[in-house]
Motif scaffolding. Structure first.
Motif, short mmCIF file in Angstrom:
data_model
loop_
_atom_site.label_atom_id
_atom_site.label_comp_id
_atom_site.label_asym_id
_atom_site.label_seq_id
_atom_site.Cartn_x
_atom_site.Cartn_y
_atom_site.Cartn_z
N LYS A 100 0.87 -1.16 0.00
CA LYS A 100 -0.05 0.16 0.02
C LYS A 100 0.92 1.27 0.11
O LYS A 100 0.50 2.21 -0.90
CB LYS A 100 -0.99 0.07 1.26
N GLU A 101 2.11 1.33 0.78
CA GLU A 101 2.62 2.45 0.78
C GLU A 101 3.96 2.51 -0.11
O GLU A 101 4.41 3.60 -0.31
CB GLU A 101 3.56 2.54 2.42
N SER A 102 4.24 1.54 -1.03
CA SER A 102 5.31 1.56 -1.88
C SER A 102 4.87 2.42 -3.22
O SER A 102 3.63 2.77 -3.37
CB SER A 102 5.74 0.15 -2.42
N GLU A 103 5.81 2.55 -3.97
CA GLU A 103 5.77 3.38 -5.04
C GLU A 103 5.01 2.41 -6.32
O GLU A 103 4.80 3.08 -7.28
CB GLU A 103 7.22 3.89 -5.63
N PHE A 104 4.74 1.26 -6.20
CA PHE A 104 3.94 0.48 -6.85
C PHE A 104 2.58 0.84 -7.33
O PHE A 104 1.76 1.54 -6.45
CB PHE A 104 3.70 -0.98 -6.41
N LYS A 105 2.13 0.63 -8.63
CA LYS A 105 0.92 1.33 -9.09
C LYS A 105 0.09 -0.09 -9.31
O LYS A 105 0.50 -1.03 -10.00
CB LYS A 105 1.02 1.98 -10.42
N GLU A 106 -1.16 0.20 -8.98
CA GLU A 106 -2.20 -1.17 -9.17
C GLU A 106 -2.57 -1.13 -10.54
O GLU A 106 -3.02 -0.36 -11.30
CB GLU A 106 -3.39 -0.61 -8.27
N LEU A 107 -2.44 -2.58 -10.98
CA LEU A 107 -2.79 -3.04 -12.35
C LEU A 107 -3.96 -3.38 -12.27
O LEU A 107 -4.94 -2.90 -13.17
CB LEU A 107 -1.71 -3.88 -12.91
N MET A 108 -4.25 -4.34 -11.33
CA MET A 108 -5.81 -4.80 -11.31
C MET A 108 -5.84 -5.57 -9.78
O MET A 108 -4.82 -5.91 -9.43
CB MET A 108 -5.74 -5.88 -12.35
N THR A 112 -10.78 -14.69 -6.70
CA THR A 112 -10.90 -16.03 -7.13
C THR A 112 -11.57 -16.82 -6.21
O THR A 112 -11.79 -16.51 -5.01
CB THR A 112 -9.67 -16.46 -7.76
N LYS A 113 -11.99 -18.20 -6.26
CA LYS A 113 -12.50 -18.91 -5.56
C LYS A 113 -11.28 -19.39 -4.37
O LYS A 113 -11.61 -19.78 -3.48
CB LYS A 113 -13.14 -20.29 -6.27
N TYR A 114 -9.88 -19.27 -4.85
CA TYR A 114 -8.87 -19.33 -3.99
C TYR A 114 -8.44 -18.32 -2.94
O TYR A 114 -8.01 -18.59 -1.87
CB TYR A 114 -7.70 -19.89 -4.68
N GLY A 115 -9.20 -17.18 -3.32
CA GLY A 115 -8.91 -16.03 -2.47
C GLY A 115 -8.69 -14.61 -2.94
O GLY A 115 -9.31 -14.67 -4.33
N ARG A 116 -8.32 -13.55 -2.60
CA ARG A 116 -8.27 -12.17 -2.98
C ARG A 116 -6.76 -11.94 -3.25
O ARG A 116 -5.85 -12.38 -2.63
CB ARG A 116 -8.89 -11.27 -2.26
N GLY A 117 -6.62 -10.85 -4.20
CA GLY A 117 -5.10 -10.53 -4.64
C GLY A 117 -5.16 -9.35 -5.43
O GLY A 117 -6.24 -8.50 -5.64
N VAL A 118 -4.09 -8.81 -5.85
CA VAL A 118 -3.71 -7.64 -6.31
C VAL A 118 -2.49 -7.85 -7.25
O VAL A 118 -1.79 -8.49 -6.87
CB VAL A 118 -3.47 -6.38 -5.44
N VAL A 119 -2.49 -7.30 -8.37
CA VAL A 119 -1.49 -7.10 -9.18
C VAL A 119 -1.22 -5.80 -9.40
O VAL A 119 -1.64 -4.64 -9.73
CB VAL A 119 -1.61 -7.81 -10.69
N LYS A 120 0.39 -5.53 -8.81
CA LYS A 120 0.99 -3.95 -9.11
C LYS A 120 1.92 -4.21 -9.78
O LYS A 120 2.75 -5.20 -9.98
CB LYS A 120 1.30 -3.55 -7.58
N TYR A 121 2.62 -2.82 -10.05
CA TYR A 121 3.81 -2.64 -11.10
C TYR A 121 4.77 -1.55 -10.69
O TYR A 121 4.16 -0.59 -10.14
CB TYR A 121 3.55 -2.55 -12.68
N LEU A 122 5.87 -1.65 -11.00
CA LEU A 122 6.75 -0.52 -10.78
C LEU A 122 7.43 -0.25 -12.20
O LEU A 122 7.87 -1.05 -13.11
CB LEU A 122 7.99 -1.10 -10.07
#
Length: 183
Positions: A100-108, A112-122
């Motif tokens: 949350k605090e890093s310089e990564f930008k959220e992509l998506m 899913t049925k297995y859990g939740r997640g996020v894809v971020k990029y630098l």
């Protein structure tokens, strides 16, 4: 003599100020990986991209171009058990704060049925240098995968992810890793 002492003190003060300003109270993702490598609750893997043998998986020219921009994967998994449930909550909160605090930008975001997640990029939108995929399941644990590359094209990268998801990679380089990544 007095003048050089004043300049010396001024320089030392300025250097200390810059050093203090450069220090961040938030741990970096790389520091988190290093610190977690000694923790028995974690599994840490560094995988060069060529070990995945994706070039043998019938990829298109665009997907092969995306693959050529990959250098390696850093994989960190935390398998939750009854014995480490408190540690899971603590470590999950740490990694979420770093992302949350890093310089990564959220992509998506992923759900899913297995859990939740996020894809971020630098990097910038035309040339990504690092992608972070974070997935969390309250029952199983979490995984963080750092995809390191050079000038990865976001559109090509997403096509490569879809090809990996749809490919039958049993017997290829990913087959050995698949059991380790199931959380």
């Amino acid at each position: 003599m007095k003048r050089s002492t004043t300049y010396g003190l001024l320089f030392a003060g300025l250097a200390s100020l810059l050093l203090f300003m450069g220090c961040s109270s938030t741990q970096s993702l790389q520091e988190y990986y290093v610190d977690s490598s000694e923790n028995p609750n974690f599994l840490v893997l560094d995988v060069p991209a060529n070990i995945l043998k994706l070039d043998e998986a019938g990829l298109s020219a665009t997907e092969l171009e995306a693959l050529s921009s990959l250098r390696k994967l850093n994989i960190l998994t935390f398998r939750k058990t009854e014995a480490n449930a408190d540690s899971y909550k603590e470590e999950s909160a740490k990694i979420k704060a770093i992302l949350k605090e890093s310089e990564f930008k959220e992509l998506m975001k992923l759900n899913t049925k297995y859990g939740r997640g996020v894809v971020k990029y630098l990097g910038n939108e035309d040339a990504i240098d690092e992608v972070v995929i974070y997935g969390d399941s309250k029952e199983s644990g979490f995984a963080v995968i750092r995809v390191l590359g050079k000038n990865m094209n976001p559109a090509h990268f997403m096509q490569l992810l879809q090809a990996i998801e749809n490919a039958d990679l049993e017997g290829e380089g990913l087959a050995g890793l698949s059991g380790l990544l199931k959380i």
